[in-house]
Design an enzyme around this catalytic site. Structure first.
Site, PDB file in Angstrom:
ATOM      1  CG  HIS A  77       0.868  42.639   5.547  1.00 54.70           C
ATOM      2  ND1 HIS A  77       1.191  42.930   6.843  1.00 54.70           N
ATOM      3  CD2 HIS A  77       1.487  41.453   5.274  1.00 54.70           C
ATOM      4  CE1 HIS A  77       1.973  41.974   7.328  1.00 54.70           C
ATOM      5  NE2 HIS A  77       2.162  41.056   6.398  1.00 54.70           N
ATOM      6  CG  ASN A 150       5.008  40.556  10.430  1.00 53.77           C
ATOM      7  OD1 ASN A 150       4.508  41.447   9.750  1.00 53.77           O
ATOM      8  ND2 ASN A 150       5.078  39.304  10.033  1.00 53.77           N
ATOM      9  CG  HIS A 341      11.562  45.162  -2.757  1.00 48.04           C
ATOM     10  ND1 HIS A 341      11.547  43.823  -2.432  1.00 48.04           N
ATOM     11  CD2 HIS A 341      12.279  45.259  -3.903  1.00 48.04           C
ATOM     12  CE1 HIS A 341      12.232  43.157  -3.339  1.00 48.04           C
ATOM     13  NE2 HIS A 341      12.687  43.992  -4.233  1.00 48.04           N
TER      14      HIS A 341
HETATM   15 FE1  HDD Z   1       5.338  39.861   3.517  1.00 50.78          FE
HETATM   16  C1  HDD Z   1       3.485  42.474   2.467  1.00 50.78           C
HETATM   17  C2  HDD Z   1       5.891  41.427   6.532  1.00 50.78           C
HETATM   18  C3  HDD Z   1       6.933  37.052   4.687  1.00 50.78           C
HETATM   19  C4  HDD Z   1       5.175  38.477   0.449  1.00 50.78           C
HETATM   20  N1  HDD Z   1       4.786  41.599   4.338  1.00 50.78           N
HETATM   21  C5  HDD Z   1       4.021  42.558   3.739  1.00 50.78           C
HETATM   22  C6  HDD Z   1       3.859  43.671   4.618  1.00 50.78           C
HETATM   23  C7  HDD Z   1       4.536  43.376   5.771  1.00 50.78           C
HETATM   24  C8  HDD Z   1       5.115  42.074   5.586  1.00 50.78           C
HETATM   25  C9  HDD Z   1       4.648  44.242   7.000  1.00 50.78           C
HETATM   26  C10 HDD Z   1       3.049  44.914   4.319  1.00 50.78           C
HETATM   27  C11 HDD Z   1       3.903  46.012   3.763  1.00 50.78           C
HETATM   28  C12 HDD Z   1       3.050  47.236   3.557  1.00 50.78           C
HETATM   29  O1  HDD Z   1       2.618  47.813   4.563  1.00 50.78           O
HETATM   30  O2  HDD Z   1       2.830  47.578   2.403  1.00 50.78           O
HETATM   31  N2  HDD Z   1       6.153  39.316   5.282  1.00 50.78           N
HETATM   32  C13 HDD Z   1       6.385  40.142   6.356  1.00 50.78           C
HETATM   33  C14 HDD Z   1       7.234  39.461   7.313  1.00 50.78           C
HETATM   34  C15 HDD Z   1       7.509  38.228   6.802  1.00 50.78           C
HETATM   35  C16 HDD Z   1       6.848  38.142   5.519  1.00 50.78           C
HETATM   36  C17 HDD Z   1       7.726  40.064   8.614  1.00 50.78           C
HETATM   37  C18 HDD Z   1       8.352  37.139   7.358  1.00 50.78           C
HETATM   38  C19 HDD Z   1       9.343  37.320   8.145  1.00 50.78           C
HETATM   39  N3  HDD Z   1       5.904  38.081   2.719  1.00 50.78           N
HETATM   40  C20 HDD Z   1       6.576  37.067   3.362  1.00 50.78           C
HETATM   41  C21 HDD Z   1       6.912  36.032   2.414  1.00 50.78           C
HETATM   42  C22 HDD Z   1       6.422  36.436   1.198  1.00 50.78           C
HETATM   43  C23 HDD Z   1       5.792  37.726   1.418  1.00 50.78           C
HETATM   44  C24 HDD Z   1       7.655  34.759   2.742  1.00 50.78           C
HETATM   45  C25 HDD Z   1       6.478  35.772  -0.144  1.00 50.78           C
HETATM   46  C26 HDD Z   1       7.240  34.791  -0.485  1.00 50.78           C
HETATM   47  N4  HDD Z   1       4.408  40.351   1.782  1.00 50.78           N
HETATM   48  C27 HDD Z   1       4.514  39.662   0.635  1.00 50.78           C
HETATM   49  C28 HDD Z   1       3.860  40.347  -0.536  1.00 50.78           C
HETATM   50  C29 HDD Z   1       3.324  41.654   0.114  1.00 50.78           C
HETATM   51  C30 HDD Z   1       3.732  41.493   1.555  1.00 50.78           C
HETATM   52  C31 HDD Z   1       2.903  39.522  -1.310  1.00 50.78           C
HETATM   53  C32 HDD Z   1       1.859  41.977  -0.095  1.00 50.78           C
HETATM   54  C33 HDD Z   1       1.815  43.417  -0.501  1.00 50.78           C
HETATM   55  C34 HDD Z   1       3.191  43.819  -0.640  1.00 50.78           C
HETATM   56  O3  HDD Z   1       4.019  42.758  -0.402  1.00 50.78           O
HETATM   57  O4  HDD Z   1       3.593  44.910  -0.942  1.00 50.78           O
HETATM   58  O5  HDD Z   1       4.807  40.624  -1.515  1.00 50.78           O
END
Ligand code: HDD
Length: 705
Positions: A77, A150, A341
């Protein structure tokens, strides 16, 4: 800027909190220590020809700051766009949740929303085939609640421990960092073919949902089943839904690819411009509520994030309204540094044991620590809650607060016992007291085993044109895979979804179509899944291109403009050169943009007005001809008035019936034409088509554009 904001009545608690931190640089230049600077173009050096002196503190500070200006982009993202706004519930939801921001319709809670693509890096294009993030931070008076969702209601994997594998597979390949921001490559499809739990989500990713026309025209989903808790401690399962007031609309794949080059900022710009115009995007929050007693009522597990609860089984209850009404002041400070978060919850909202959600509750805090450089990131202005913050967490990089007093531990007597604990009655968060027992095991629940029924449900629910797009998308994506066995395995897997689908994809990518049906299609469908059933009643904020040149008959153009703008559409006049054109009656008509700076893919519809000379000029302009043909290819409403109809007649628009010499209005395949008919009828027909977004029953493949 700040004044305009207050004038528009947008100011709220979060806005006021940000105000003292806003900086306008309309003063004399200084160093970071406040020393005034009289020359920032020449470094301090010995004589005319150097060398530069180390004591030039201004030079060193300026360049050092520059050297450190980048922070790690989000691991997923990375590319996003954000906006502020507010949320209010329609009525109290206290029956289900004690969350204060859901209990009083009069209470407007400030929000910040960030939309994003997933796979591409910060500088990639907006209109790639990808999931879109829809993350909302509610600054409630009980603390921040982040709904990190999402635009698709399911996910690729069931357990967060697979997330690094999935992301490594979908991101650019590690040896050459190709392709950027795309899913059409071997490593993703290799993973997908070997990991059947991805099947349902891959259907969504291959659907038009993956190429939204606008962030303002896509749904949002919390994905997981969460839990609401009321003041009696009673829990209710909930799925969160965002429904856009403008309906859920998408681009055409060929168009999306072209937009990525013509305007990589297409979705970001659209959001920004709409807010600047005062056309504030809106969504309705909805809940699917499931009483705890019904937890095991379904033929899927509520804890499985690869499953939806079909709306026909549990309807979506409208809960409240989200409005985005202010663009950020600074992209880096706000949109880049915002930290979401999933574990940011408030009393009344709790988790379930969905293993993907549990993993996320670890990952998001962890990632901010590296991305934002330490544990004080919640103090960055965009992240600060409007609720008060008091605790004994101190020090660390970038601490902004000056905590006073002798104590930073609990319990203490020297600090008067402060900060002191709150009771649950006073609003302390209490985790839902769910009884859990079982052996420690590393095993996927057998209740998560069905990977196909809902993929089939999705397929069955698509309209004929959506099915066509789905097949075309699979063909495109798999067609980019170099390894035959990767294509074969995916086709083989699709045979578990639907035999016809698998065969159609197979033919397109040159692999042997499966001979036998793997499982019979269950035949069930869920109309709510189809974009054919979305809102199609408004042309609000739609973009219309009108192609003009000297000699245009301007009367009908101005009438059209007035009629469209009354409904909130945006009309732009494009001519071979910028400036103005002279109407056939000698009047000067202002042009909005030069044709060559734009493209049909940046508009929702195109109109060619009359005027012998104007049309003759446009007929000699390949760019203009391509513009109209391409709009037709992308299923957009096309209109011709007077001699403009002659221009349409010269284009390869297969089988379209155009207005003849009479004064009627012809409407065929989404092409509205008139030689001199009633402008009200013409405008009405054009508006109706535009509100429908696209004319999907047109034969598009035959059009050479
Ligand atoms: Fe995630 C970012 C949505 C599964 C780990 N995720 C991130 C963002 C969105 C989502 C919208 C961007 C937030 C922003 O605008 O800063 N992610 C989802 C959805 C998931 C999902 C709807 C499943 C239902 N994500 C998911 C899993 C993991 C992560 C299973 C890790 C085990 N996601 C992250 C992250 C991010 C992230 C690495 C990257 C940057 C951040 O968090 O702030 O922690």
């Amino acid at each position: 800027m700040a004044e305009a904001r207050h004038e528009s009545g947008v100011s709220n608690e979060k806005d006021r909190q940000l105000d003292p931190m806003r900086t306008d640089s309309d003063r004399q230049l200084t160093t970071n220590t406040g020393v005034k600077v009289d020359d920032t173009d020449n470094s301090l050096q010995v004589g005319d020809r150097g060398p530069t002196l180390m004591e030039d503190f201004h030079f060193r500070e300026k360049v050092t700051h520059f050297d450190h200006e980048r922070i790690p982009e989000r691991v997923v993202h990375a590319r996003g766009a954000g906006a502020y706004g507010y949320f209010h519930p329609y009525e109290s939801m206290a029956r289900y949740t004690k969350a204060a921001f859901l209990s009083d319709p009069a209470e407007h809670t400030p929000v910040f929303v960030r939309f994003s693509t997933v796979a591409g890096s910060r500088g990639s294009a907006d209109t790639v085939r990808d999931v879109r993030g829809f993350a909302t931070k509610f600054y409630t008076r009980e603390g921040n609640f982040d709904l990190v969702g999402n635009n698709m209601p399911v996910f690729f994997i069931q357990d967060g421990i697979k997330f690094p594998d999935f992301v490594h597979a979908v991101k650019p390949e590690p040896h050459n960092e190709i392709p950027q921001a795309q899913s059409a490559h071997d490593t993703l499809w290799d993973f997908v073919g070997l990991q059947p739990e991805t099947t349902h989500m891959m259907m969504w990713l291959m659907s038009d949902r993956a190429i939204p026309r606008s962030f303002r025209m896509m749904q949002g989903f919390g994905v997981h089943t969460f839990r609401l808790v009321n003041e009696h401690g009673q829990g209710t399962f909930v799925k969160f839904h965002w429904k856009p007031l403008l309906g859920t609309h998408s681009l055409v794949w060929d168009e999306a690819q072209k937009v990525a080059g013509k305007d990589p900022d297409f979705n970001r710009r659209d959001l920004w411009d709409a807010i600047e115009r005062g056309q504030y995007p809106e969504w309705e929050l909805g809940f699917q509520l499931v009483p705890e007693a019904d937890e095991h009522r379904f033929d899927f597990d509520l804890l499985d994030p690869t499953k939806i609860i079909p709306e026909e089984l549990v309807p979506v209850t409208p809960v409240g309204r989200l409005v985005l009404n202010r663009n950020p002041d600074n992209f880096f400070a706000e949109t880049e540094q915002v930290a979401f978060h999933t574990a940011n919850v408030v009393p009344g909202i709790d988790f379930t044991n969905d293993p993907l959600l549990q993993a996320r509750n670890f990952s998001y805090l962890d990632t901010q620590l590296i991305r934002l450089g330490g544990p004080n990131f919640q103090q960055i202005p965009v992240n600060r809650p409007v609720a008060e913050v008091h605790n004994n967490q101190r020090d660390g990089f970038g601490q902004q607060r000056v905590h006073r007093g002798q104590t930073s531990y609990f319990p203490n007597s020297l600090g008067g016992g402060c900060p002191y604990l709150a009771s649950v009655e006073e609003g302390a968060y209490q985790h839902y007291q769910e009884r859990v027992d079982g052996a420690k095991i590393r095993r996927r629940s057998p209740s998560f085993a069905d990977h196909y029924s809902q993929a089939t449900l999705f397929y069955n629910s698509m309209s004929p044109w959506e099915k066509q797009h789905l097949v075309a998308a699979f063909r495109f994506e798999l067609g980019k895979c170099e390894h035959r066995h990767v294509r074969e395995r995916v086709v083989h897997n699709l045979n578990n979804v639907d035999h016809t689908l698998a065969r159609e994809v197979a033919v397109g990518v040159g692999v042997e179509p499966p001979q036998e049906e793997a499982v019979p299609n269950h035949g069930r469908s869920s109309p709510a899944l189809s974009q054919a059933n979305t809102v199609m009643d408004s042309i609000f904020s739609r973009q219309i291109a009108v192609l003009v040149a000297d000699g245009v008959v301007s009367g009908p153009v101005l009438e059209l403009r007035q009629a469209m703008e009354k409904e909130g559409a945006i009309v732009e006049l494009l001519a071979p050169t910028d400036g103005s054109v002279r109407g056939v009656d000698g009047t000067e008509v202002e042009v909005d943009r030069a044709l060559n700076t734009m493209a049909s893919v940046l508009y929702d519809a195109v109109v060619v007005p009359g005027g012998v000379n104007s049309v003759e000029t446009l007929l000699g302009d390949g760019y203009a001809l391509h513009f109209v043909t391409e709009a037709f290819k992308h299923a957009k409403p096309v209109a011709g008035i007077g001699e403009g109809v002659d221009l349409l007649a010269r284009l390869p628009l297969p089988g379209v019936r155009l207005a003849d010499g009479g004064d009627g209005v012809a409407v065929d395949q989404g092409v509205v034409t008139t030689r001199g008919g009633d402008s009200d009828v013409f405008n009405r027909e054009f508006t109706r088509l535009l509100a429908h977004h696209r004319v999907w029953d047109r034969e598009l493949d035959a059009v050479p554009a």
